[in-house]
Scaffold this active site. Structure first.
Site, PDB file in Angstrom:
ATOM      1  N   ASP A   1     -59.127 108.913  -3.704  1.00 31.11           N
ATOM      2  CA  ASP A   1     -58.674 107.532  -3.893  1.00 31.11           C
ATOM      3  C   ASP A   1     -57.311 107.423  -4.564  1.00 31.11           C
ATOM      4  O   ASP A   1     -56.668 106.375  -4.499  1.00 31.11           O
ATOM      5  CB  ASP A   1     -59.694 106.739  -4.723  1.00 31.11           C
ATOM      6  CG  ASP A   1     -60.986 106.491  -3.967  1.00 31.11           C
ATOM      7  OD1 ASP A   1     -60.967 106.563  -2.723  1.00 31.11           O
ATOM      8  OD2 ASP A   1     -62.011 106.221  -4.611  1.00 31.11           O
TER       9      ASP A   1
ATOM     10  N   ASP B   1     -56.653 107.000  -7.574  1.00 31.08           N
ATOM     11  CA  ASP B   1     -56.683 105.906  -8.558  1.00 31.08           C
ATOM     12  C   ASP B   1     -56.797 106.400  -9.992  1.00 31.08           C
ATOM     13  O   ASP B   1     -57.502 105.820 -10.816  1.00 31.08           O
ATOM     14  CB  ASP B   1     -57.834 104.942  -8.243  1.00 31.08           C
ATOM     15  CG  ASP B   1     -59.193 105.622  -8.226  1.00 31.08           C
ATOM     16  OD1 ASP B   1     -59.248 106.874  -8.279  1.00 31.08           O
ATOM     17  OD2 ASP B   1     -60.206 104.910  -8.141  1.00 31.08           O
TER      18      ASP B   1
ATOM     19  N   ARG C   1     -62.225 101.226  -2.985  1.00 33.07           N
ATOM     20  CA  ARG C   1     -62.733  99.912  -3.375  1.00 33.07           C
ATOM     21  C   ARG C   1     -61.951  99.292  -4.521  1.00 33.07           C
ATOM     22  O   ARG C   1     -61.956  98.079  -4.703  1.00 33.07           O
ATOM     23  CB  ARG C   1     -64.212  99.999  -3.748  1.00 33.07           C
ATOM     24  CG  ARG C   1     -64.534 100.829  -4.975  1.00 33.07           C
ATOM     25  CD  ARG C   1     -66.033 100.877  -5.210  1.00 33.07           C
ATOM     26  NE  ARG C   1     -66.723 101.473  -4.073  1.00 33.07           N
ATOM     27  CZ  ARG C   1     -68.037 101.345  -3.857  1.00 33.07           C
ATOM     28  NH1 ARG C   1     -68.756 100.639  -4.700  1.00 33.07           N
ATOM     29  NH2 ARG C   1     -68.595 101.923  -2.820  1.00 33.07           N
TER      30      ARG C   1
ATOM     31  N   ARG D   1     -73.326 113.242  -8.892  1.00 35.89           N
ATOM     32  CA  ARG D   1     -73.302 112.220  -9.940  1.00 35.89           C
ATOM     33  C   ARG D   1     -74.360 112.622 -10.966  1.00 35.89           C
ATOM     34  O   ARG D   1     -75.356 113.266 -10.643  1.00 35.89           O
ATOM     35  CB  ARG D   1     -73.641 110.845  -9.366  1.00 35.89           C
ATOM     36  CG  ARG D   1     -72.883 110.498  -8.084  1.00 35.89           C
ATOM     37  CD  ARG D   1     -71.422 110.213  -8.320  1.00 35.89           C
ATOM     38  NE  ARG D   1     -70.733 109.818  -7.093  1.00 35.89           N
ATOM     39  CZ  ARG D   1     -69.432 109.598  -6.997  1.00 35.89           C
ATOM     40  NH1 ARG D   1     -68.667 109.731  -8.064  1.00 35.89           N
ATOM     41  NH2 ARG D   1     -68.886 109.248  -5.847  1.00 35.89           N
TER      42      ARG D   1
END
Length: 331
Positions: A131, A133, A175, A75
């Site tokens: 994910d 997403d 999430r 990150r």
């Protein structure tokens, strides 16, 4: 055809099995066009701190079967500062990088869009996140492997659940979306699946989970029972949900949180193929002039999708499986 002599590539955000396949495809495709490839290490940190190396074919030998990413990932909070994108663009200009390929998820693509405001070259994204997403592609690199990893764990937990006739709650990543939870839950024969698409679950809504359990107990007596839960689906997490269920029904409920194990492991064939296709396609589309696009695959066809729209979350989990799960089980 765009003139590209030097191409940059980085992997950013959460690692995903198949990222190495994409890196390998980028290098091999670029080499076939006599394009030099510079790999930035640790995601955008490598841009800001000029941590990079020129990639050669020998660097990508025997990596397609490896999980993680040879370029490492991280990150990068510094990129979110006003000066971060400017510094990243300055590095690209200084190193004469004509185009940049960013392999990551929607957060990584947002960073790319900020850099593009100050960068004179081309940028293209390759979707790498377990994910799934990201809009603009049916599947993201790493998703198929994450399902198999989660499924393997669910199968093993089922053995213990059967032996002790116990209720287990298995928490999976996702999430913001239930792609992994729904797919792995159905493949693992879970009695219930809890994910964002089935609506929020609060302490006041606990009856939604309790009623199917009690119904199953009336039909089968004391038996194993698996509930697959997408992370952040219940206040306090899956452990708090397990405690609440234990108190409500008087039967011990155990929470198993798989966590980062879902990101690791050797990529399955589908992710190796998808990573290879999207990595190669990204290079070819850059040569055709593509900019601020993401390389994806929809209905078996390679295609481009605007990078700015990849995080809109318009892509829905399989509506048929959602309906079927709600019909035979419970949300």
């Amino acid at each position: 055809m765009a003139t590209i002599k030097r191409l940059g590539v980085l992997t950013s955000g959460g690692d995903a099995p198949g990222m190495n396949a994409a890196i390998r495809a980028v290098l091999l495709t670029a080499a076939s066009y006599n394009i030099e490839v510079v790999g930035f290490k640790h995601g955008y940190i490598g841009l800001l701190e000029q941590e990079y190396k020129t990639l050669m074919p020998q660097h990508v030998q025997n990596i397609i079967q490896r999980g993680g990413t040879i370029l490492k990932s991280a990150r990068c909070p510094a990129l979110q500062t006003p000066e971060g994108p400017k510094l990243a663009a300055a590095t690209l200009h200084q190193l004469n990088i004509d185009a940049l390929i960013v392999i990551g998820g929607d957060g990584s693509f947002r960073g790319a869009l900020e850099i593009a405001k100050h960068y004179q070259g081309q940028i293209i994204g390759v979707p790498g996140t377990i994910d799934n997403d990201v809009d603009g592609t049916d599947n993201t690199i790493g998703y198929a492997t994450a399902i198999d990893t989660a499924l393997d764990a669910i199968d093993k937990i089922r053995d213990t659940a059967d032996a002790f006739e116990r209720i287990f709650l298995v928490e999976l990543m996702g999430r913001h979306s239930g792609f992994i939870a729904l797919s792995a839950g159905i493949a693992g024969g879970a009695e219930q699946i809890i994910c964002p698409e089935f609506g929020p679950l609060s302490a006041e809504d606990l009856r939604r989970v309790l009623t199917p359990i009690q119904h199953a107990q009336l039909l089968m007596g004391k038996a194993s029972y698996i509930i697959v839960v997408a992370e952040n689906s219940y206040p306090g997490g899956t452990t708090a949900l397990a405690d609440a269920l234990t108190k409500a029904i008087g039967i011990e409920c155990r929470a198993c949180i798989l966590g980062h194990i879902q990101r690791g492991g050797s990529p399955v064939g589908a992710d190796r193929i998808l990573g290879s296709k999207l990595g190669a396609y990204a290079v070819e589309q850059l040569l055709q002039g593509a900019h601020l696009q993401m390389a994806g695959e929809v209905n078996g066809e390679l295609s481009l999708y605007p990078l700015a729209l990849t995080g809109e979350r318009t892509k829905a989990i399989d509506p048929f499986l959602v309906r079927w799960q709600q019909q035979v089980g419970s949300a």
